[in-house]
Every structure is written in structure tokens, then in C-alpha cells.
Write an enzyme that holds these catalytic residues in place. Sequence first.
Site, PDB file in Angstrom:
ATOM      1  N   HIS A   1     -93.493  23.984 -45.036  1.00 50.79           N
ATOM      2  CA  HIS A   1     -93.023  25.363 -44.831  1.00 50.79           C
ATOM      3  C   HIS A   1     -93.347  25.941 -43.450  1.00 50.79           C
ATOM      4  CE1 HIS A   1     -91.794  29.007 -47.438  1.00 50.79           C
ATOM      5  NE2 HIS A   1     -91.483  29.245 -46.184  1.00 50.79           N
TER       6      HIS A   1
ATOM      7  N   TYR B   1     -92.422  31.304 -52.795  1.00 51.46           N
ATOM      8  CA  TYR B   1     -91.553  32.403 -53.262  1.00 51.46           C
ATOM      9  C   TYR B   1     -91.885  32.795 -54.705  1.00 51.46           C
ATOM     10  CZ  TYR B   1     -88.587  31.116 -49.223  1.00 51.46           C
ATOM     11  OH  TYR B   1     -88.122  30.809 -47.973  1.00 51.46           O
TER      12      TYR B   1
HETATM   13  N1  LIG Z   1     -88.513  28.875 -44.041  1.00 48.25           N
HETATM   14  C1  LIG Z   1     -88.945  30.099 -43.895  1.00 48.25           C
HETATM   15  O1  LIG Z   1     -90.046  30.359 -43.392  1.00 48.25           O
HETATM   16  C2  LIG Z   1     -88.069  31.228 -44.340  1.00 48.25           C
HETATM   17  C3  LIG Z   1     -88.368  32.540 -43.954  1.00 48.25           C
HETATM   18  C4  LIG Z   1     -87.505  33.564 -44.379  1.00 48.25           C
HETATM   19  C5  LIG Z   1     -86.402  33.249 -45.143  1.00 48.25           C
HETATM   20  N2  LIG Z   1     -86.149  31.956 -45.526  1.00 48.25           N
HETATM   21  C6  LIG Z   1     -84.951  31.591 -46.363  1.00 48.25           C
HETATM   22  O2  LIG Z   1     -83.789  32.156 -45.794  1.00 48.25           O
HETATM   23  C7  LIG Z   1     -83.147  32.965 -46.758  1.00 48.25           C
HETATM   24  C8  LIG Z   1     -82.413  34.101 -46.092  1.00 48.25           C
HETATM   25  O3  LIG Z   1     -83.261  34.874 -45.284  1.00 48.25           O
HETATM   26  P1  LIG Z   1     -83.633  36.404 -45.597  1.00 48.25           P
HETATM   27  O4  LIG Z   1     -83.574  36.631 -47.030  1.00 48.25           O
HETATM   28  O5  LIG Z   1     -84.921  36.683 -44.894  1.00 48.25           O
HETATM   29  O6  LIG Z   1     -82.564  37.268 -44.791  1.00 48.25           O
HETATM   30  P2  LIG Z   1     -80.961  37.311 -44.638  1.00 48.25           P
HETATM   31  O7  LIG Z   1     -80.293  36.346 -45.514  1.00 48.25           O
HETATM   32  O8  LIG Z   1     -80.687  37.307 -43.180  1.00 48.25           O
HETATM   33  O9  LIG Z   1     -80.664  38.795 -45.109  1.00 48.25           O
HETATM   34  C9  LIG Z   1     -80.816  39.221 -46.431  1.00 48.25           C
HETATM   35  C10 LIG Z   1     -80.578  40.733 -46.417  1.00 48.25           C
HETATM   36  O10 LIG Z   1     -79.260  41.005 -45.968  1.00 48.25           O
HETATM   37  C11 LIG Z   1     -78.517  41.672 -46.979  1.00 48.25           C
HETATM   38  N3  LIG Z   1     -77.194  41.016 -47.022  1.00 48.25           N
HETATM   39  C12 LIG Z   1     -76.800  39.917 -47.690  1.00 48.25           C
HETATM   40  N4  LIG Z   1     -75.518  39.613 -47.424  1.00 48.25           N
HETATM   41  C13 LIG Z   1     -75.071  40.565 -46.569  1.00 48.25           C
HETATM   42  C14 LIG Z   1     -73.845  40.796 -45.922  1.00 48.25           C
HETATM   43  N5  LIG Z   1     -72.793  40.004 -46.100  1.00 48.25           N
HETATM   44  N6  LIG Z   1     -73.740  41.853 -45.090  1.00 48.25           N
HETATM   45  C15 LIG Z   1     -74.800  42.698 -44.899  1.00 48.25           C
HETATM   46  N7  LIG Z   1     -76.000  42.519 -45.474  1.00 48.25           N
HETATM   47  C16 LIG Z   1     -76.137  41.462 -46.308  1.00 48.25           C
HETATM   48  C17 LIG Z   1     -79.301  41.497 -48.257  1.00 48.25           C
HETATM   49  O11 LIG Z   1     -79.208  42.645 -49.062  1.00 48.25           O
HETATM   50  P3  LIG Z   1     -78.764  42.531 -50.582  1.00 48.25           P
HETATM   51  O12 LIG Z   1     -79.748  41.624 -51.274  1.00 48.25           O
HETATM   52  O13 LIG Z   1     -78.807  43.940 -51.061  1.00 48.25           O
HETATM   53  O14 LIG Z   1     -77.386  41.937 -50.558  1.00 48.25           O
HETATM   54  C18 LIG Z   1     -80.744  41.342 -47.759  1.00 48.25           C
HETATM   55  O15 LIG Z   1     -81.325  42.620 -47.557  1.00 48.25           O
HETATM   56  C19 LIG Z   1     -84.289  33.404 -47.668  1.00 48.25           C
HETATM   57  O16 LIG Z   1     -83.840  33.934 -48.883  1.00 48.25           O
HETATM   58  C20 LIG Z   1     -85.052  32.121 -47.789  1.00 48.25           C
HETATM   59  O17 LIG Z   1     -84.421  31.254 -48.726  1.00 48.25           O
HETATM   60  C21 LIG Z   1     -86.958  30.949 -45.126  1.00 48.25           C
END
Ligand SMILES: NC(=O)c1ccc[n+]([C@@H]2O[C@H](COP(=O)([O-])OP(=O)(O)OC[C@H]3O[C@@H](n4cnc5c(N)ncnc54)[C@H](OP(=O)(O)O)[C@@H]3O)[C@@H](O)[C@H]2O)c1
Length: 279
Positions: A109, A51
Site C-alpha cells: 500500500h 479500508y
Molecule cells: N493507494 C492509495 O493509497 C489510495 C489512496 C486514495 C484512494 N485510493 C483508491 O482510489 C479510489 C478513488 O479515489 P478517491 O476516492 O480518493 O477520490 P476520487 O475517485 O477522485 O473522488 C471521489 C469523490 O468524487 C465524487 N465523484 C465521483 N464521481 C464523480 C463525478 N463523475 N463527478 C464529480 N464528482 C464525482 C465522489 O462523490 P460521491 O461519492 O458523492 O459520488 C467522491 O466525493 C479510492 O476509492 C481507492 O480505491 C487509493
Amino acid sequence: MPHSIPDIRSGDVAMPAIGLGTWQLENGAAQPMVEKALELGYRHVDTAQIYGNEQDVGAGLAAAGLPRDQVFVTTKVWIDHFREGDLQRSVEESLKKLRVPQVDLLLLHWPKPQPPLAETMAALNDVRDRGLTRAIGLSNFPSALMAKAASLSAAPIATNQIEYHPYLSQKTLIAKAKAIGASITAWSPLAQGKVADEPVLIEIGQAHGKTPGQVTLRWQVQQGVVTIPKTSSEKRLAENLDIFDFALSDEEMARIHALARPDGRLGNWLDKAFAWDAE
Ligand SMILES: NC(=O)c1ccc[n+]([C@@H]2O[C@H](COP(=O)([O-])OP(=O)(O)OC[C@H]3O[C@@H](n4cnc5c(N)ncnc54)[C@H](OP(=O)(O)O)[C@@H]3O)[C@@H](O)[C@H]2O)c1
């Protein structure tokens, strides 16, 4: 006053059921969000070497000034560092950036065919034995490979962090993780924001005075799944934590499970040497 966050027991650790995801919080954005999250009551932060924000997460942790044992910190080893020696060196670098002597959880990862998994699992156990992490785990491991990793590891696998949201069934992985004493941690738990427009989630939310996002996160923790939503908005940071004062009925849980569909996967970077579980 936020309700206290329950722990989910996971291998040999207890993980706060919700944490702040930090993927795409770049160019310094992670520092204020981590600081604000901890001020609001979050006690769990998820980052990764790839990240590029471990330094900012570390600055946020330091600025919040909480005792080290009050915050659960997870980072992930990127696939370029899976060799014996490389892995250990890369984790030492992560700790320096995060400004902590030890993380709580260290994950591989993504699975990779080479070097052999036995070599990587031995290196992962070595950093745990040396106290650089309290617990170890996996990310994006299909169930057969997760079981293989567990069989190659002296320490328990605490969690397998995988994509999980209402549009993607992870029935098999959730059951298999439970069988080896590990939890599942849901990444992209809000389907990257798509849940906000889902009529079923909107309707269920209206019955509880909650948003579709809150209903989704509640659906995950109510299954014993750890969830790590990301947001760059202070308003949604508070919204996402406010999920511990209501419960979904069995019927509501089932309606959300029924949203899963074959094309629901958002992130598919699995090496061709492996295959996802069918559902
Ligand atoms: N291990 C892996 O391979 C892997 C892969 C992907 C992600 N991850 C981890 O998982 C975390 C979360 O996944 P992600 O960031 O892909 O997606 P997510 O948490 O499902 O969604 C984030 C998105 O949703 C919006 N959001 C946040 N809260 C909300 C709510 N209450 N209602 C509506 N929309 C909302 C955010 O916009 P705003 O920012 O404008 O609020 C952002 O665009 C990552 O940050 C990372 O730490 C891990």
C-alpha cells in the site's frame, strides 16, 4: 448498453481500464455499490486491508454472482504486515473476507523503510507463487523505489497505484513505469471531486456532451492509465463508466495536462525516508 471496457496490459496481466474505488465506502456501503457496479458493466474493483471493507466488497462480489474470472479484484497489504510470514497471513485473511480463493492483483500500500524491501518483495512473490494472487504490484512508490522493488522481484510489477489527476503531474513515474513494463493506476482520479468545478474541463466536456468527471477519466484511460474513481451515487457510477464513446483531441489532452500545479497533491503520507519525484 455500455461500450465494452478496454484492458490495459500491465506486467503479466490485463487490467480493465476502469474500476470502482471503494475507499470510504464504509459501514456496509461497499456491498450495494459493488453489486450495482457489476450490474452496470464494471469488471474491476479496488479495495485494501486498511479500508476495513473487504468483507462488504466480498459480499457485493458474491451477490453479483459473476464467474470469478469475469471480475478483476485488487486489494492492498497494509504496512503493518510487511514482514515475512505476517504478509502471507494477512493476505489469507483478506481472501477469506473477500470470499475468493485468489485476488487478481495484490499491492504493497505504501513504501516503508523497515523491514527491508527485499524481505517484503520475497513475501509478496511467495503469495503469488502460492496462487493467492495472479499478479503483484505497488502503491505510492516513487520511481527510484519502484525500480528497486522491480529489481528485487522475480515476478513482474503489474502496476504502481498513485495519486493522479489533472492537478498533479506524474510525468516521471508514468515514463519510468512504462520502462519497466508496468502500468500506472490513478487514485483520486477525480481529485476527490474537485474536477467538477474546473472551467477547462467543463468547456471541453461541453464540446463532447460529457461532464468534467467523464473528461478527466477519459484523459486518463486515453494515456493508457488505469483509473479507479469512487462514488457512492448510482447516477455517478453509470456516468463514470460512460467514457468509451468519445475521444479527446491532442490539443484537449494538452490543455488538461497544463492544469498540473506544484501544490496539486492531495494525499501525502509518504515516509520521510523517501521523496516524491519532482514531477
Ligand atoms: N493507494 C492509495 O493509497 C489510495 C489512496 C486514495 C484512494 N485510493 C483508491 O482510489 C479510489 C478513488 O479515489 P478517491 O476516492 O480518493 O477520490 P476520487 O475517485 O477522485 O473522488 C471521489 C469523490 O468524487 C465524487 N465523484 C465521483 N464521481 C464523480 C463525478 N463523475 N463527478 C464529480 N464528482 C464525482 C465522489 O462523490 P460521491 O461519492 O458523492 O459520488 C467522491 O466525493 C479510492 O476509492 C481507492 O480505491 C487509493
